[in-house]
Structure formats: structure tokens, C-alpha cells
Design a protein around this motif. Structure first.
Motif, short mmCIF file in Angstrom:
data_model
loop_
_atom_site.label_atom_id
_atom_site.label_comp_id
_atom_site.label_asym_id
_atom_site.label_seq_id
_atom_site.Cartn_x
_atom_site.Cartn_y
_atom_site.Cartn_z
N ALA A 122 0.83 -1.21 0.00
CA ALA A 122 0.00 0.00 0.00
C ALA A 122 0.86 1.25 0.00
N LEU A 123 1.92 1.23 0.78
CA LEU A 123 2.77 2.43 0.87
C LEU A 123 3.45 2.71 -0.48
N LEU A 124 3.95 1.65 -1.13
CA LEU A 124 4.59 1.84 -2.44
C LEU A 124 3.57 2.32 -3.47
N ALA A 125 2.38 1.75 -3.47
CA ALA A 125 1.39 2.10 -4.49
C ALA A 125 0.81 3.49 -4.24
N ALA A 126 0.61 3.84 -2.98
CA ALA A 126 0.07 5.17 -2.69
C ALA A 126 1.13 6.24 -2.91
N GLY A 127 2.39 5.85 -2.82
CA GLY A 127 3.45 6.84 -2.94
C GLY A 127 3.52 7.71 -1.71
N GLY A 128 3.61 7.07 -0.58
CA GLY A 128 3.60 7.80 0.69
C GLY A 128 4.98 8.15 1.19
N THR A 129 5.01 8.57 2.43
CA THR A 129 6.24 9.00 3.08
C THR A 129 6.29 8.39 4.48
N VAL A 130 7.45 7.87 4.85
CA VAL A 130 7.65 7.41 6.22
C VAL A 130 8.34 8.53 6.99
N VAL A 131 7.71 8.97 8.07
CA VAL A 131 8.29 10.03 8.89
C VAL A 131 8.86 9.39 10.15
N THR A 132 10.12 9.67 10.43
CA THR A 132 10.75 9.14 11.64
C THR A 132 11.06 10.29 12.59
N ASN A 133 11.63 9.95 13.73
CA ASN A 133 12.04 10.99 14.67
C ASN A 133 13.11 11.90 14.06
N ALA A 134 13.79 11.42 13.00
CA ALA A 134 14.93 12.17 12.46
C ALA A 134 14.68 12.80 11.09
N ARG A 135 13.81 12.21 10.26
CA ARG A 135 13.73 12.66 8.85
C ARG A 135 12.47 12.10 8.20
N ILE A 137 11.28 9.86 4.77
CA ILE A 137 11.81 8.93 3.76
C ILE A 137 10.68 8.61 2.78
N ALA A 138 10.91 8.88 1.49
CA ALA A 138 9.89 8.57 0.48
C ALA A 138 9.71 7.06 0.38
N ALA A 139 8.48 6.64 0.08
CA ALA A 139 8.19 5.20 0.01
C ALA A 139 9.14 4.49 -0.94
N ASP A 140 9.43 5.11 -2.08
CA ASP A 140 10.29 4.45 -3.07
C ASP A 140 11.72 4.24 -2.56
N ASP A 141 12.11 4.99 -1.52
CA ASP A 141 13.47 4.85 -0.97
C ASP A 141 13.50 4.05 0.32
N PHE A 142 12.32 3.65 0.81
CA PHE A 142 12.25 3.07 2.16
C PHE A 142 12.59 1.58 2.19
N MET A 146 14.21 -7.85 1.42
CA MET A 146 13.60 -8.64 2.47
C MET A 146 14.07 -8.27 3.88
N PHE A 147 13.15 -7.87 4.75
CA PHE A 147 13.44 -7.52 6.15
C PHE A 147 14.44 -6.38 6.28
N THR A 148 14.62 -5.58 5.22
CA THR A 148 15.60 -4.51 5.26
C THR A 148 14.94 -3.20 4.82
N THR A 149 15.19 -2.13 5.58
CA THR A 149 14.64 -0.82 5.24
C THR A 149 15.74 0.24 5.38
N ALA A 150 15.39 1.47 5.01
CA ALA A 150 16.34 2.58 5.12
C ALA A 150 16.50 3.06 6.56
N LEU A 151 15.74 2.49 7.50
CA LEU A 151 15.81 2.94 8.89
C LEU A 151 17.20 2.68 9.47
N GLU A 152 17.70 3.66 10.21
CA GLU A 152 18.97 3.50 10.92
C GLU A 152 18.71 2.88 12.29
N GLU A 153 19.76 2.41 12.91
CA GLU A 153 19.68 1.88 14.27
C GLU A 153 19.08 2.96 15.20
N GLY A 154 18.09 2.59 15.98
CA GLY A 154 17.53 3.55 16.94
C GLY A 154 16.55 4.53 16.34
#
Lengths: 262, 161
Positions: A122-135, A137-142, A146-154
Motif C-alpha cells: 500500500a505504501l509503495l502504491a500510494a506513494g507515501g512517506t515514512v516520517v521518523t524521529n529524524a527525517r 523517507i519517500a516510500a520508493d526509498d524506504f 527482504m526484512f531490510t529498510t532505510a531505517l537506521e539503528e535507533g
């Protein structure tokens, strides 16, 4: 399961501080993490629950964007997204079972990026954004496999934003024992483009089926993709289905989602 | 170990729990409420369903510490104040909604959660809602019939197929 310290912060700032501890990990609803810990496939020293952070809960809509707090449960999304974004609500309403939906969270699902999770499609198809405590991240970059995302430790998903499509629908072919999709397809028709997110099928995790997107952008009907074929290369093969079978299902589920889109 | 407290079936309850102590372990081991069962311990079967702050959850897939301060209802809290069976429990007895009975606590708790949100569900809605409750005796027809009866609906048309 190995023991750990459970921390229950009331704010994002407190949660981020707690996540700075060694081997600390966020805990959403735990519907994947707790079974994983029982199998000793995960052994965090500190679990930081997002459940008591009120600022990370709830669904709101503003100017064509739906904002969902990272700690919002699937059950809440199923109810509160129903009028503004029925495709997303329909997806949430079919994750797991009612008791699982009362605990599992959207932030937990996206951060885990299970190759057969529903929300990533859904996130990829909607073209959404993941908002974290730090920044942000566009769905296409997130999603990074498998089991891996752009999220940093913490880093903690605080909010998820979806561009609400004109029409959308999610269709999943369920593996009946686990209730995870063998293949799930989210189709989103936006004013200027069509996006198709596919989960459950690929060894690289969720992906966009760009050929179908192009075909559907000029003709939004199931016939538009009838001449396309999906390659079985890189598709998951296991006792539930071969790569060829999954590739076939991608096309079938896409057609059903287009026909059902509202 | 730390002390946690919650309201269980309307009464204050507290005990010791590690971080990893599951809610179902706390209820059974620390509070002695063994009506909540552990079937699969993998959140598939639903024998451990209890209500936390009014919502059905699988107590094998939630830490006791997460329920610290919460209102918890278990199968032991479902009977009427005079000790007689409540409408759902009575319907399970009347319609033979159990065989071995192991899944029954979870079935009753899930049924109660369904009927709170949807007081007159269709047969299909009952079956859909019970997706996460498994009866290994395969006694589903009579379970569905019992829940339909508990909602005050005519069940004469619901027959084993």
C-alpha cells in the motif's frame, strides 16, 4: 525467550532516548516480534514499547494526504480510514485476525518489511512517506529488500503519510494457515499515474510492477494488462507455491484489484 | 522482576513479572486464573484470547508488562454476578458448542468481542470473525450456531453441512 527490559515511554523523545541503549529495539504490537523472540531469532536487551505514546496514534486526513500514527493498530486503520481511503482500510481489515489487528501496528509492519507483509504494498502504491524521529523517507526509498529498510539503528517510525488515490484496492491470495499473502497486490489510481505495489512474491521483498503501471495509466481496466507476462525470475519458491505460480498470481491479483478499485 | 498491577475481572490484581513474562503466563501462573488456555503459543489458535481495555487480544502474544495498569477480562469474569452462565456461555451449552472444550474460553471471549461491536452478526460475519480461533475437534458449526443464538437470532436454519 531470553529476558529483556521493557520500557514504556510516553513521548517520542523518551522513546528515542531509550532506543539509544545497546541492543534496544522498538516494540509495536509485538505480533511478529514476540513470536520471533520465542524462537530466539531475536534477543533484544531492551524493548521500547510505542503503545503509550499518544502522539503516535490515530488517523487524520488533510488535503489528499492521510496521516497514520506509527503506533496505530490495524483495527483502528480499518475503521478510521474507511471513508477517505477504502483501499487502505480494506487491506488493514484483512491482516491476520481480529485479535492480531487489535495489537499489530502499521509502524511495526513497515519497519519489519516482511516479504509477505500487506502494508508495504500500500505504501509503495500510494506513494507515501515514512516520517521518523529524524527525517522523512519517500516510500520508493524506504524498502531495501527482504526484512531490510532505510531505517537506521535507533530510528523510530512516528508517522506514515499516504497520498490518497482516486481509486484503489488491495487483493491478496492468502496462504490459509499463516494468513499472510502468497501474493498481494495494491493498485492505486492517482490523478496523474497508476502505481502497483506487489508483496509476497519476490525474493527482494515488495516491488512496483512498472509494466502494469504504464499499461493501466492509459487504460485503467483489467484488459489493459491481459497481454503482459510476469517473469518468474527472482520470485519466491517454497512448499506453498513455485516461482511460476507466484508470477501468475501477480497478474491475476492485479486484474482483480483493478476491477474492484473504488 | 518487577511488580505489575492490573484490574482483572473487576478486581485489583498484582504480581511479579519479568520483561519476558507473557500476559497468559501472568494470568495463569501468578494469578492462578487457569481458565485462559495456551494452545499453540504462536498466536494462531486463539485459545488464549482475553480482553485488554475492552479489546480481544491473544494473551500468548503480549507481555504482562504491556498490560500493567490495564483492565483485563478473562473467561473467569464472564459469568453473571450470581454465578450463572452468561448468554454466550449458556448458548454454548444449549447448542453443544464444545467438544473437548479446550478452545472454548477463547471462543467465548472472541464471541463476546464480536457481539459488542456487531450485536446481530450474519453467519458469515461470525465465521469470518472466528478466523483466529481454531477448534481442533472441528466443532465449528455448533460454535457458530451458539454465537448466533446468543445474539438472539433464529438458528433453526443453521445446520451442519
Amino acid at each position: 525467550m531470553y529476558d529483556f527490559e521493557l520500557v514504556k515511554p510516553k513521548s517520542v523523545d523518551e522513546a528515542v532516548s531509550a532506543l539509544a541503549a545497546e541492543d534496544a529495539q522498538p516494540l509495536g504490537g509485538g505480533q511478529t516480534l514476540i513470536p520471533t523472540m520465542k524462537q530466539r531469532l531475536a534477543a533484544p536487551a531492551v524493548l521500547v514499547s510505542t503503545h503509550d505514546i499518544d502522539g503516535m496514534k490515530g488517523v487524520s486526513t488533510d488535503g489528499g494526504v492521510m496521516t497514520v500514527g506509527g503506533a496505530t493498530t490495524h483495527g483502528t486503520v480499518a475503521k478510521e480510514a474507511a471513508s477517505a481511503f477504502p483501499g487502505l482500510a480494506g487491506l488493514a481489515a484483512k491482516i491476520g485476525d481480529p485479535a492480531v489487528r487489535n495489537r499489530g501496528t502499521i509502524g511495526g509492519s513497515l519497519a519489519n518489511n516482511d516479504p509477505a507483509a500487506c502494508y508495504p504494498a500500500a505504501l509503495l502504491a500510494a506513494g507515501g512517506t515514512v516520517v521518523t524521529n529524524a527525517r522523512e523517507i519517500a516510500a520508493d526509498d524506504f524498502f531495501e529488500g527482504m526484512f531490510t529498510t532505510a531505517l537506521e539503528e535507533g530510528e523510530l517510525i512516528t508517522v506514515v503519510k499516504f497520498n490518497i488515490p482516486e481509486k484503489s484496492n488491495y487483493q491478496k491470495f492468502e496462504q490459509p494457515a499463516s494468513r499472510f499473502p502468497l501474493v498481494g497486490v495494491f493498485v492505486a489510481k492517482h490523478s496523474d499515474e497508476v502505481r502497483v505495489g506487489v508483496t509476497g512474491a519476490s525474493e527482494d521483498g515488495v516491488f512496483r510492477w512498472t509494466e502494469a503501471e504504464q499499461a493501466l495509466s492509459s487504460n485503467f481496466s483489467a484488459e489493459a494488462i491481459s497481454g503482459l507476462t510476469v517473469s518468474a525470475d527472482g520470485m519466491i519458491g517454497d512448499l506453498h507455491g513455485t516461482p511460476d505460480y507466484r508470477a501468475h498470481l501477480v497478474k491475476v491479483m492485479t486484474g482483480r484489484a483493478v476491477s474492484a478499485a473504488e | 522482576m518487577s511488580k505489575i498491577s492490573m484490574t482483572v475481572n473487576g478486581k485489583p490484581a498484582s504480581g511479579e513479572a519479568e520483561g519476558r513474562t507473557l500476559l497468559v503466563e501472568f494470568l495463569r501462573g501468578e494469578l492462578g486464573l487457569t481458565g485462559t488456555h495456551v494452545g499453540c503459543d504462536t498466536s494462531q489458535c486463539g485459545a488464549c484470547v482475553v480482553h485488554v481495555n475492552g479489546e480481544a487480544v491473544k494473551a500468548c502474544t503480549m507481555f504482562a508488562g504491556e498490560a500493567d495498569g490495564a483492565e483485563v477480562t478473562t473467561i473467569e469474569g464472564m459469568a453473571n454476578p450470581d454465578g450463572s452462565l452468561n448468554a454466550i456461555q449458556q448458548a454454548f451449552q444449549d447448542h453443544h458448542g464444545l467438544q473437548c472444550g479446550f478452545c472454548t474460553p477463547g471462543m467465548v471471549m472472541s464471541a463476546a468481542a464480536l457481539l459488542k461491536d456487531n450485536p446481530k452478526p450474519s453467519e458469515a460475519e461470525v465465521r469470518d470473525y472466528l478466523e483466529g480461533n481454531i477448534c481442533r475437534c472441528t466443532g465449528y458449526h455448533n460454535i457458530v450456531k451458539a454465537i448466533m443464538a446468543a445474539s438472539g437470532q433464529d438458528v433453526t436454519a443453521i445446520a451442519a453441512e
